[in-house]
Scaffold this active site. Structure first.
Site, PDB file in Angstrom:
ATOM      1  N   GLY A 210      36.098  38.173  46.409  1.00  9.28           N
ATOM      2  CA  GLY A 210      37.531  38.381  46.165  1.00  9.28           C
ATOM      3  C   GLY A 210      38.164  39.843  46.519  1.00  9.28           C
ATOM      4  O   GLY A 210      37.232  40.613  46.879  1.00  9.28           O
TER       5      GLY A 210
ATOM      6  N   TYR B  69      49.182  30.180  34.157  1.00  2.00           N
ATOM      7  CA  TYR B  69      48.571  31.226  34.684  1.00  2.00           C
ATOM      8  C   TYR B  69      48.327  32.425  33.543  1.00  2.00           C
ATOM      9  O   TYR B  69      47.360  32.947  33.352  1.00  2.00           O
ATOM     10  CB  TYR B  69      49.025  31.783  36.081  1.00  2.00           C
TER      11      TYR B  69
HETATM   12  N1  LIG Z   1      45.838  39.274  42.956  1.00  2.00           N
HETATM   13  C1  LIG Z   1      46.810  39.791  42.251  1.00  2.00           C
HETATM   14  O1  LIG Z   1      48.015  39.929  42.582  1.00  2.00           O
HETATM   15  C2  LIG Z   1      46.605  40.110  41.036  1.00  2.00           C
HETATM   16  C3  LIG Z   1      47.494  40.491  39.965  1.00  2.00           C
HETATM   17  C4  LIG Z   1      47.203  40.908  38.773  1.00  2.00           C
HETATM   18  C5  LIG Z   1      45.789  40.643  38.212  1.00  2.00           C
HETATM   19  N2  LIG Z   1      45.140  40.030  39.148  1.00  2.00           N
HETATM   20  C6  LIG Z   1      43.873  40.307  38.599  1.00  2.00           C
HETATM   21  O2  LIG Z   1      42.814  40.855  39.234  1.00  2.00           O
HETATM   22  C7  LIG Z   1      41.421  40.575  39.282  1.00  2.00           C
HETATM   23  C8  LIG Z   1      41.026  40.455  40.710  1.00  2.00           C
HETATM   24  O3  LIG Z   1      41.788  39.594  41.501  1.00  2.00           O
HETATM   25  P1  LIG Z   1      41.722  39.623  43.115  1.00  2.00           P
HETATM   26  O4  LIG Z   1      43.221  40.057  43.810  1.00  2.00           O
HETATM   27  O5  LIG Z   1      40.453  40.188  43.522  1.00  2.00           O
HETATM   28  O6  LIG Z   1      41.470  38.073  43.179  1.00  2.00           O
HETATM   29  P2  LIG Z   1      41.278  37.184  44.562  1.00  2.00           P
HETATM   30  O7  LIG Z   1      41.240  37.939  45.822  1.00  2.00           O
HETATM   31  O8  LIG Z   1      41.728  35.829  44.395  1.00  2.00           O
HETATM   32  O9  LIG Z   1      39.653  36.854  44.305  1.00  2.00           O
HETATM   33  C9  LIG Z   1      39.093  36.103  43.291  1.00  2.00           C
HETATM   34  C10 LIG Z   1      37.766  35.680  43.682  1.00  2.00           C
HETATM   35  O10 LIG Z   1      37.259  34.583  42.436  1.00  2.00           O
HETATM   36  C11 LIG Z   1      36.654  33.577  42.968  1.00  2.00           C
HETATM   37  N3  LIG Z   1      36.686  32.568  42.070  1.00  2.00           N
HETATM   38  C12 LIG Z   1      37.670  31.804  41.778  1.00  2.00           C
HETATM   39  N4  LIG Z   1      37.138  30.570  40.896  1.00  2.00           N
HETATM   40  C13 LIG Z   1      35.897  31.007  40.782  1.00  2.00           C
HETATM   41  C14 LIG Z   1      34.742  30.486  39.679  1.00  2.00           C
HETATM   42  N5  LIG Z   1      35.023  29.140  39.293  1.00  2.00           N
HETATM   43  N6  LIG Z   1      33.483  31.109  40.072  1.00  2.00           N
HETATM   44  C15 LIG Z   1      33.286  32.180  40.821  1.00  2.00           C
HETATM   45  N7  LIG Z   1      34.168  32.709  41.334  1.00  2.00           N
HETATM   46  C16 LIG Z   1      35.414  32.166  41.400  1.00  2.00           C
HETATM   47  C17 LIG Z   1      37.532  33.155  44.200  1.00  2.00           C
HETATM   48  O11 LIG Z   1      36.625  32.423  45.241  1.00  2.00           O
HETATM   49  P3  LIG Z   1      37.752  31.507  46.008  1.00  2.00           P
HETATM   50  O12 LIG Z   1      38.294  32.013  47.129  1.00  2.00           O
HETATM   51  O13 LIG Z   1      36.676  30.396  46.617  1.00  2.00           O
HETATM   52  O14 LIG Z   1      38.516  30.709  45.060  1.00  2.00           O
HETATM   53  C18 LIG Z   1      37.836  34.497  44.812  1.00  2.00           C
HETATM   54  O15 LIG Z   1      36.766  35.059  45.518  1.00  2.00           O
HETATM   55  C19 LIG Z   1      41.635  39.097  38.559  1.00  2.00           C
HETATM   56  O16 LIG Z   1      41.203  39.130  37.431  1.00  2.00           O
HETATM   57  C20 LIG Z   1      42.907  38.824  38.792  1.00  2.00           C
HETATM   58  O17 LIG Z   1      43.503  37.566  37.845  1.00  2.00           O
HETATM   59  C21 LIG Z   1      44.973  39.803  40.225  1.00  2.00           C
END
Ligand SMILES: NC(=O)c1ccc[n+]([C@@H]2O[C@H](COP(=O)([O-])OP(=O)(O)OC[C@H]3O[C@@H](n4cnc5c(N)ncnc54)[C@H](OP(=O)(O)O)[C@@H]3O)[C@@H](O)[C@H]2O)c1
Length: 299
Positions: free
Chosen positions: A19, A134
């Protein structure tokens, strides 16, 4: 290996390593000389308790970073169980497995645990009040991590954008804006929702700084300053020199399946109080994003 101010890391593991945040955690941990193994979803699915337990038992890590998450805020309203499985129950799997091997868990959560009624950037002691599936699932993850572990670090962040978003179809807000600009249609972005967009490499490095300083508990790590999504879009186009027709809209005109907090900017004051560098201005983070993007895409 780095002998840190307060906590010595020999080996770390990163779940959700593909991610936006996961790739940066792996990169930054390696850059600091730590032993690190990253697992993406195809290698370890965190909803599989046995797989998590087995992975951690085989790898003697002091710190376990959970960058895996279900982030489809609107889709979660149709499939709340799927969101809860990854963001809630799977964090329980990780917490229990960390307890067994005596590893420190570092978990990430979201500004969406708040309802947006505040008019100041949210601090760690503000009360959460999630508005949708969510957000509830992410708050559940925080609670599970804290329920099973005495010393856990939970980092809440906001609107993450990083070069890792180039590698998947979902992308991030910056990539969505660039795609819309290429389509030549007018772009409408809400001006009545304010957040703290956060550059993934900075989120990774500030989090590792917190671990090195032996910090546990709850911390907010958001981008430099509160901006509306409309202002963020304008900054993206100013930085790139693109000039699409960008129009302001609001939540009344632009309905989404999930309710979102209107104001979810995060205060980094606690992080700064423990001696971690402040976040740079958003403009500087965007410039770094575009220079990294250029390197990756060769364009
Ligand atoms: N993105 C935002 O705007 C945002 C905002 C606030 C907080 N956050 C938090 O910040 C953190 C990092 O987010 P990010 O932006 O890096 O998210 P991201 O780019 O969506 O990455 C999440 C990763 O988790 C993987 N994943 C999903 N389900 C899984 C599972 N069951 N087992 C193992 N891996 C799994 C996904 O794989 P797939 O691609 O295969 O699904 C993806 O590679 C998270 O905790 C998120 O909730 C993000």
């Amino acid at each position: 290996m780095r002998y840190a101010v307060g906590f010595m890391i020999h080996r770390a593991v990163v779940f959700g390593a593909a991610g936006q945040l996961g790739v940066e955690l792996v990169r930054e941990l390696r850059a600091r000389g730590y032993g690190v193994t990253g697992w993406d979803r195809s290698q370890v699915d965190i909803t599989d308790a046995q797989a998590v337990e087995k992975a951690l038992a085989q790898y003697d890590a002091e710190v376990v970073f959970n960058a895996a998450a279900y982030n489809q805020v609107d889709v979660a309203e149709q499939e709340p169980q799927a969101a809860f499985l990854v963001n809630g129950l799977a964090v329980r799997n990780l917490a229990l497995a960390c307890r067994q091997v005596d590893a420190r868990l570092v978990h990430f959560s979201t500004d969406y645990v708040f309802d947006g009624q505040a008019r100041h950037p949210y601090a760690e002691d503000d009360l959460p009040h999630p508005l949708g599936a969510y957000a509830v699932s992410k708050l559940a993850g925080e609670l599970y991590a804290q329920a099973y572990l005495d010393r856990v670090l939970v980092v809440r962040t906001s609107g993450v954008f990083g070069p890792g978003g180039l590698a998947n179809a979902r992308g991030n807000f910056v990539e969505v804006m660039l795609r819309l600009a290429a389509s030549k249609n007018p772009i409408r972005v809400v001006e009545d929702h304010v957040a703290s967009p956060t550059f993934a490499p900075l989120l990774a490095s500030r989090t590792i700084d917190l671990v090195e300083r032996d910090q546990t508990g709850l911390f907010h790590v958001g981008g430099g300053s509160p901006v509306s999504w409309f202002q963020f879009a304008r900054l993206i186009f100013e930085t790139t020199g693109l000039q699409p027709l960008l129009l302001a809209t609001n939540e009344r005109e632009y309905r989404t399946a999930a309710r979102r907090p209107k104001y979810s900017a995060l205060s980094n004051a606690k992080m700064e109080r423990v001696g971690i560098d402040p976040m740079p201005p958003l403009k500087a983070a965007l410039e770094s994003y575009f220079s990294e993007r250029k390197k990756r895409l060769g364009a």
